[in-house]
Write an enzyme that holds these catalytic residues in place. Sequence first.
Site, PDB file in Angstrom:
ATOM      1  NE  ARG A   1      -1.123   2.509   2.811  1.00 56.99           N
ATOM      2  CZ  ARG A   1      -0.542   3.604   3.253  1.00 56.99           C
ATOM      3  NH1 ARG A   1      -0.486   4.687   2.505  1.00 56.99           N
ATOM      4  NH2 ARG A   1       0.025   3.626   4.442  1.00 56.99           N
TER       5      ARG A   1
ATOM      6  CB  CYS B   1       5.738  11.580   2.156  1.00 58.57           C
ATOM      7  SG  CYS B   1       4.463  12.767   2.568  1.00 58.57           S
TER       8      CYS B   1
ATOM      9  CG  ASN C   1       7.002   3.404   4.646  1.00 59.95           C
ATOM     10  OD1 ASN C   1       6.294   3.863   5.509  1.00 59.95           O
ATOM     11  ND2 ASN C   1       6.658   3.387   3.372  1.00 59.95           N
TER      12      ASN C   1
END
Length: 304
Positions: free
Chosen positions: A16, A243, A252
């Site tokens: 995701r 992001c 991440n």
Amino acid sequence: MSALPGAVRIREVGPRDGFQNEPEVIPTERKVELIDALARTGVKRLEVTSFVRPDVIPQLADAGEVLERIDVPESVAVSVLVPNERGLDAALEHHAKIDEINGFMSASETHNQKNVDRSVAESLDGLRRTFARARAEGLRCEGVISTAFGCPYEGHVHPGRVLAIAQELAEAGAEEVGFGDTTGMANPLQVRDFFEQAGPALPDVELTAHFHNTRGQGLANVLAALEAGVESFESSFGELGGCPVPAGATGNIATEDLVSMLHEMGVQTGIDLPALLACARAVQYHLGRPLGSHTLVAGPIDWR
Ligand code: ZN
């Protein structure tokens, strides 16, 4: 130094958080292969997609098809991200394939406004309705708070504000609250201070740390969180994800870097590191560019 836990829970969020931030759309077939392989690494929690507007995030427009086609063992909890009730409606069409939903909002007013075009209060209201309906359908709810450790627009975010939102989410039915360092602004001392406050403030809630490695401090922040009693983490294989703000920032922490560090410290994850590395290698091959993961380059520590 306080004692570390013997084991922690990891939610793999690459399918995701990672796939959503890739410039190209990964073919559904590839996603299904990668998710099925990840589900066989020993990971117990897997965030597989998000029900967002396909015109905003075309990378995840195949959310329903992905859910229907994956073959995940019963032992793995499958979660999907839902931004609002419309997202929940879409997710519920695949109810049989889902165990958990993750509903998100930002701690900072400006980030929330820019991200979902709502005020923090409006987002909370929406999540209250979403969680109530999801729980009535037997789904476990995680509330995720973005920019919990700093906002690229507002700077410092007061821990009291973040904890107040977390308490609201818990009252709304979240059994778990995730705290996201969305743009990699957290430092280890801040993380330790925060979770030392969060534990007593949220005694009945599972606290999850979601760190980004934007400035290379992701794993240091993990250690600080562990020392403050956190036993649940989210990470992304290959260090996928990111992001849009700041542009070009990495994403991440890599699950394989996290797993390698934890296992070396005697903290168990249940994840087979070579099997996980095979997944990261496969996604790197499909994307055709080197990924940020360190252990993917160096391999597991294997001298014994
Ligand atoms: Zn993330």
